[in-house]
Scaffold this motif. Structure first.
Motif, PDB file in Angstrom:
ATOM      1  N   ASN A 140      -4.477   3.489   6.749  1.00 43.85           N
ATOM      2  CA  ASN A 140      -5.260   4.282   5.792  1.00 43.85           C
ATOM      3  C   ASN A 140      -5.201   5.767   6.115  1.00 43.85           C
ATOM      4  O   ASN A 140      -5.048   6.602   5.219  1.00 43.85           O
ATOM      5  N   ARG A 152       0.807  -1.223   0.000  1.00 48.11           N
ATOM      6  CA  ARG A 152       0.000   0.000   0.000  1.00 48.11           C
ATOM      7  C   ARG A 152       0.837   1.269   0.000  1.00 48.11           C
ATOM      8  O   ARG A 152       0.456   2.272  -0.594  1.00 48.11           O
ATOM      9  N   THR A 153       1.967   1.251   0.699  1.00 52.14           N
ATOM     10  CA  THR A 153       2.778   2.463   0.818  1.00 52.14           C
ATOM     11  C   THR A 153       3.871   2.559  -0.241  1.00 52.14           C
ATOM     12  O   THR A 153       4.352   3.652  -0.530  1.00 52.14           O
ATOM     13  N   ILE A 200      -1.794   7.180   5.158  1.00 54.46           N
ATOM     14  CA  ILE A 200      -1.718   7.377   3.707  1.00 54.46           C
ATOM     15  C   ILE A 200      -2.501   8.622   3.305  1.00 54.46           C
ATOM     16  O   ILE A 200      -2.008   9.452   2.527  1.00 54.46           O
ATOM     17  N   ASN A 201      -3.703   8.787   3.846  1.00 55.56           N
ATOM     18  CA  ASN A 201      -4.518   9.960   3.522  1.00 55.56           C
ATOM     19  C   ASN A 201      -3.836  11.259   3.934  1.00 55.56           C
ATOM     20  O   ASN A 201      -3.923  12.267   3.231  1.00 55.56           O
ATOM     21  N   ARG A 223      -0.558  11.731   4.059  1.00 51.37           N
ATOM     22  CA  ARG A 223       0.531  11.976   3.104  1.00 51.37           C
ATOM     23  C   ARG A 223      -0.025  12.577   1.819  1.00 51.37           C
ATOM     24  O   ARG A 223       0.575  13.477   1.231  1.00 51.37           O
TER      25      ARG A 223
END
Length: 68
Positions: free
Chosen positions: A53, A17-18, A56-57, A59
């Motif tokens: 999550n 994911r990252t 990530i949001n 970033r």
């Protein structure tokens, strides 16, 4: 009483994911710049999916100049 359901994801999925390597994820964790892992066994860790999550949001928002 409402019970919240939280999902755990393994390191491999976090890497997917990252786009980060295992070493880089561990470095960010040690610098307190990434969500902490959860020990799920003697030699196993996982991460809380909602925390990943959200990270990530954040970033994405930062890269677009938005305030989170």
């Amino acid at each position: 009483m409402t019970k919240l359901t939280q999902s755990l994801i393994r390191l491999h999925e976090v890497q997917r994911r990252t786009g980060y390597s295992k070493a880089w994820i561990y470095r960010l964790i040690s610098q307190k710049r990434f969500p902490q892992s959860v020990k799920i066994g003697t030699r196993s860790i996982a991460f809380i999916e909602s925390e990943i999550n959200e990270w990530i949001n954040q970033r994405i928002a930062e890269s677009r100049g938005e305030t989170a």
